[in-house]
Design a protein around this motif. Structure first.
Motif, mmCIF file in Angstrom:
data_model
loop_
_atom_site.group_PDB
_atom_site.id
_atom_site.type_symbol
_atom_site.label_atom_id
_atom_site.label_comp_id
_atom_site.label_asym_id
_atom_site.label_seq_id
_atom_site.Cartn_x
_atom_site.Cartn_y
_atom_site.Cartn_z
ATOM 1 N N GLY A 55 5.933 78.140 39.869
ATOM 2 C CA GLY A 55 5.546 79.420 39.278
ATOM 3 C C GLY A 55 4.393 80.073 40.018
ATOM 4 O O GLY A 55 4.214 81.292 39.947
ATOM 5 N N ALA A 56 3.610 79.265 40.727
ATOM 6 C CA ALA A 56 2.469 79.797 41.483
ATOM 7 C C ALA A 56 2.905 80.455 42.790
ATOM 8 O O ALA A 56 2.117 81.146 43.435
ATOM 9 C CB ALA A 56 1.476 78.670 41.772
ATOM 10 N N VAL A 57 4.163 80.250 43.161
ATOM 11 C CA VAL A 57 4.695 80.836 44.392
ATOM 12 C C VAL A 57 5.292 82.201 44.065
ATOM 13 O O VAL A 57 6.095 82.307 43.130
ATOM 14 C CB VAL A 57 5.769 79.922 45.019
ATOM 15 N N PRO A 58 4.937 83.261 44.787
ATOM 16 C CA PRO A 58 5.382 84.611 44.432
ATOM 17 C C PRO A 58 6.855 84.906 44.682
ATOM 18 O O PRO A 58 7.378 85.895 44.180
ATOM 19 C CB PRO A 58 4.492 85.512 45.301
ATOM 20 N N PHE A 59 7.535 84.074 45.448
ATOM 21 C CA PHE A 59 8.954 84.306 45.740
ATOM 22 C C PHE A 59 9.805 83.230 45.094
ATOM 23 O O PHE A 59 9.299 82.221 44.582
ATOM 24 C CB PHE A 59 9.195 84.334 47.256
ATOM 25 N N SER A 60 11.113 83.448 45.122
ATOM 26 C CA SER A 60 12.048 82.508 44.512
ATOM 27 C C SER A 60 12.284 81.311 45.430
ATOM 28 O O SER A 60 12.906 81.436 46.480
ATOM 29 C CB SER A 60 13.382 83.201 44.213
ATOM 30 N N VAL A 61 11.793 80.160 45.022
ATOM 31 C CA VAL A 61 12.022 78.928 45.784
ATOM 32 C C VAL A 61 13.507 78.575 45.733
ATOM 33 O O VAL A 61 14.059 78.024 46.691
ATOM 34 C CB VAL A 61 11.158 77.783 45.219
ATOM 35 N N MET A 62 14.152 78.907 44.626
ATOM 36 C CA MET A 62 15.590 78.662 44.509
ATOM 37 C C MET A 62 16.351 79.331 45.639
ATOM 38 O O MET A 62 17.232 78.718 46.264
ATOM 39 C CB MET A 62 16.108 79.186 43.169
ATOM 40 N N GLU A 63 16.028 80.577 45.912
ATOM 41 C CA GLU A 63 16.735 81.302 46.974
ATOM 42 C C GLU A 63 16.494 80.667 48.335
ATOM 43 O O GLU A 63 17.403 80.598 49.167
ATOM 44 C CB GLU A 63 16.297 82.765 46.991
ATOM 45 N N VAL A 64 15.287 80.185 48.557
ATOM 46 C CA VAL A 64 14.978 79.508 49.817
ATOM 47 C C VAL A 64 15.811 78.237 49.944
ATOM 48 O O VAL A 64 16.424 77.978 50.990
ATOM 49 C CB VAL A 64 13.474 79.171 49.908
ATOM 50 N N LEU A 65 15.858 77.457 48.866
ATOM 51 C CA LEU A 65 16.626 76.209 48.893
ATOM 52 C C LEU A 65 18.112 76.477 49.081
ATOM 53 O O LEU A 65 18.790 75.774 49.848
ATOM 54 C CB LEU A 65 16.390 75.433 47.601
#
Length: 367
Positions: A55-65
């Motif tokens: 949640g502390a990351v401003p972008f979607s980690v899901m999309e990166v993965l």
């Protein structure tokens, strides 16, 4: 047989482990107490921790993965084809190893998905915890509740910012910034909904999501709520509320649609309230259109021009994405729902009408 097993021993053990663990899950899933314990004490706390972390990351980690997974899949296919071609006399064995490796990786990902999210299809849902159950409703009740939603929708239509054409014009940034207060009212009504919400994420691949006919997705692998920010913003607040319901480990789509309306309209936030009444009205009016065309027309004609503008804009947006990709996306999701025991598949979205009517009919009929 032994020589065949030994030829790819590690991969065979890996695949066998996947199969045994998956079989154990499938055998245990009908034990409601076990599934509740697994979700309450293991998977939900783990997903919450992941959501807090990312949640502390401003972008979607899901999309990166997912992007990395897609690139890795393409690279693996190319590498496997090259390896098979170069193997010459051992091409059959090499091809088998490549397919086996893919099956092992896919099986492990699916097993993790079952443990992190699939378990929630077999736990107590909102209806079980609240005692509010969907039931058959009369056309009179449906008409009354639809009219009541239209009245509330009309009352809140002028409480949100609009552009020169009368179209909903609240910024997506403002919508996202209010996520922590969305469930305040609903948690008072139903204390079991209390939860530490994590921030929603705007999706970079929003247009792709629209082509697949999706407005948002909760990712159990990262604990993130991801939203399509290309679609018309008028329904975005209610969609945020829907995905926040998934954060609470409710898997049922119809229950999350109901919770989206309930949370939005009791949040005390005018932007969310309008969006919630709009989402509920759309579900109810679609059902009323089939049940009583004349009653539907009378209620729709009572709506102010601003609401009709939002509805027209929303319909026009999604009309451009009708096609093979949209059908395929919904077909895949329909299959997933059925695989987890939801016999109605994508049609289960319609049962939100029964929940809304049962819950709100007393207030509507009292008018």
């Amino acid at each position: 047989m032994r020589a065949f097993f030994q030829a790819h021993k590690k991969l065979h053990i890996w695949l066998l482990t996947d199969v045994l663990l998956l079989a154990a899950f499938l055998a245990a899933r009908h034990q409601r107490a076990w599934m509740n314990a697994l979700a309450d004490h293991v998977t939900t706390p783990f997903k919450t921790a992941l959501g807090r972390l990312w949640g502390a990351v401003p972008f979607s980690v899901m999309e990166v993965l997912y992007t990395l997974a897609g690139l890795a899949t393409v690279a693996y296919i190319i590498w496997s084809i090259v390896a098979v071609v170069r193997a010459r006399g051992r091409r059959g064995r090499r091809a088998y190893g490549a397919v086996l490796g893919a099956a092992c990786a896919g099986g492990t990902v699916y097993l993790i998905f079952c443990l992190l999210w699939g378990v929630n299809y077999w736990t107590d849902g909102f209806q079980d915890k609240s005692g509010i159950h969907e039931a058959a409703v009369s056309t009179r009740e449906l008409t009354a509740v639809t009219a009541w939603f239209a009245e509330n929708l009309s009352d809140t239509a002028d409480t949100v910012a609009r552009d020169e054409n009368g179209l909903f014009a609240v910024s997506r940034q403002e919508i996202f910034s209010c996520y922590q207060e969305v469930y305040d009212g609903a948690e008072v009504l139903f204390p079991f909904l209390e939860f530490e919400d994590q921030p929603p994420k705007a999706m970079f691949y929003s247009k792709f999501m629209s082509a697949m006919n999706f407005t948002g997705v909760y990712c159990p692998f990262t604990g993130e709520t991801n939203l399509n920010v290309d679609a018309p913003a008028c329904l975005l607040p209610a969609t945020v509320a829907h995905e926040l319901a998934h954060q609470r480990s409710f898997a049922s789509e119809q229950e999350c649609n109901f919770l989206a309306v309930l949370a939005s309209t009791t949040s005390g936030n005018p932007v969310y309230a309008y969006s919630g009444w709009l989402m509920g009205y759309i579900h109810l009016s679609n059902a009323l259109y089939e049940a009583d065309r004349e009653a539907w027309r009378t209620i729709r004609d009572s709506l102010p021009e601003t609401v009709l503008t939002d509805l027209t804009d929303n319909n026009a947006y999604w009309a451009q994405y009708k096609g093979a990709a949209s059908v395929a996306g919904q077909k895949v999701y329909d299959t997933v729902l059925k695989a987890y025991g939801d016999a109605d598949g994508i049609r289960s979205y319609g049962t939100v009408v029964d929940l809304l009517t049962v819950y709100y009919r007393d207030a509507a009929l009292a008018q």
